[in-house]
Design a protein around this motif. Structure first.
Motif, PDB file in Angstrom:
ATOM      1  N   ALA A  38     -11.340   7.192  -1.854  1.00  0.00           N
ATOM      2  CA  ALA A  38     -11.412   7.399  -0.222  1.00  0.00           C
ATOM      3  C   ALA A  38     -10.747   7.424   0.541  1.00  0.00           C
ATOM      4  O   ALA A  38     -10.775   8.799   1.694  1.00  0.00           O
ATOM      5  N   LYS A  39      -9.803   6.942   0.389  1.00  0.00           N
ATOM      6  CA  LYS A  39      -8.315   6.153   1.341  1.00  0.00           C
ATOM      7  C   LYS A  39      -7.029   6.911   1.497  1.00  0.00           C
ATOM      8  O   LYS A  39      -6.346   6.821   1.667  1.00  0.00           O
ATOM      9  N   ASN A  40      -7.193   7.623   0.026  1.00  0.00           N
ATOM     10  CA  ASN A  40      -6.012   8.444  -0.890  1.00  0.00           C
ATOM     11  C   ASN A  40      -4.748   6.977  -0.958  1.00  0.00           C
ATOM     12  O   ASN A  40      -3.724   7.347  -0.503  1.00  0.00           O
ATOM     13  N   THR A  41      -5.546   6.448  -1.574  1.00  0.00           N
ATOM     14  CA  THR A  41      -3.532   5.484  -1.263  1.00  0.00           C
ATOM     15  C   THR A  41      -3.606   4.409  -2.431  1.00  0.00           C
ATOM     16  O   THR A  41      -5.110   4.258  -3.755  1.00  0.00           O
ATOM     17  N   SER A  45       0.625  -1.349   0.000  1.00  0.00           N
ATOM     18  CA  SER A  45      -0.190   0.183   0.170  1.00  0.00           C
ATOM     19  C   SER A  45       0.632   1.471   0.328  1.00  0.00           C
ATOM     20  O   SER A  45       2.312   1.359   0.609  1.00  0.00           O
ATOM     21  N   SER A  99      -2.646   0.693  -4.141  1.00  0.00           N
ATOM     22  CA  SER A  99      -1.895  -0.805  -3.521  1.00  0.00           C
ATOM     23  C   SER A  99      -1.865  -1.423  -4.616  1.00  0.00           C
ATOM     24  O   SER A  99      -1.956  -1.042  -5.785  1.00  0.00           O
ATOM     25  N   SER A 126      -4.441  -0.252  -7.747  1.00  0.00           N
ATOM     26  CA  SER A 126      -5.666  -0.325  -7.623  1.00  0.00           C
ATOM     27  C   SER A 126      -5.303   1.222  -6.416  1.00  0.00           C
ATOM     28  O   SER A 126      -4.439   1.252  -6.194  1.00  0.00           O
ATOM     29  N   ARG A 127      -6.671   1.897  -6.739  1.00  0.00           N
ATOM     30  CA  ARG A 127      -6.486   3.060  -5.973  1.00  0.00           C
ATOM     31  C   ARG A 127      -7.879   3.060  -4.988  1.00  0.00           C
ATOM     32  O   ARG A 127      -9.078   2.775  -5.811  1.00  0.00           O
ATOM     33  N   ASP A 128      -7.393   4.289  -4.195  1.00  0.00           N
ATOM     34  CA  ASP A 128      -8.795   4.244  -2.914  1.00  0.00           C
ATOM     35  C   ASP A 128      -8.916   5.604  -3.106  1.00  0.00           C
ATOM     36  O   ASP A 128      -8.036   5.738  -1.898  1.00  0.00           O
ATOM     37  N   TRP A 132      -5.062   8.006 -12.386  1.00  0.00           N
ATOM     38  CA  TRP A 132      -5.596   8.714 -10.613  1.00  0.00           C
ATOM     39  C   TRP A 132      -6.905   8.571 -10.501  1.00  0.00           C
ATOM     40  O   TRP A 132      -7.934   7.819  -9.875  1.00  0.00           O
TER      41      TRP A 132
END
Length: 122
Positions: free
Chosen positions: A75-78, A21, A80, A71-73, A53
């Motif tokens: 909401a979590k600004n991450t 992550s 992976s 992948s990207r999240d 992004w």
């Protein structure tokens, strides 16, 4: 300027899986492209995967295409990197990085994390 912090590395047996992550401080704009690179001892840093992004596209180096998933999240600004079917040749320090251009060259990425070690034992 965005700060990137990787986590999730470690020691795994060949055939195993690891999920990396990358947590980003600050807001990531849809125009950014996030990438993962790796560097093995004595070797140059090499591109592994990238994702817009916006999520519109992803890219992989050929040797990981069927084993790794980026992948990207939002909401979590991450960002992976799920790594499956790991092999000893995947052993390296893995870095998260950001760019504004669709590139696989390390010099085109302007923000880097400190890296996380992944060691795959045979």
């Amino acid at each position: 300027q965005v700060q990137l912090v990787e986590s999730g590395g470690g020691l795994v047996q060949a055939g195993g899986s690891v999920r990396l992550s990358c947590a980003a401080s600050g807001r990531l704009l849809s125009s950014y492209i996030m990438g993962w690179f790796r560097q093995a001892p004595g070797k140059e840093r090499e591109f592994v995967a990238s994702i817009a992004w916006s999520g519109v596209y992803t890219f992989y180096r050929d040797s990981v295409k069927d084993r790794f998933t980026i992948s990207r999240d939002i909401a979590k600004n991450t960002v992976s990197l799920q790594m499956n079917s790991l092999a000893p040749e995947d052993t390296a320090v893995y870095f998260c990085a950001r760019t504004y251009v669709n590139s696989r060259r390390p010099e085109d990425f302007d923000s880097w994390g400190q890296g996380t070690q992944v060691t795959v034992s045979s």
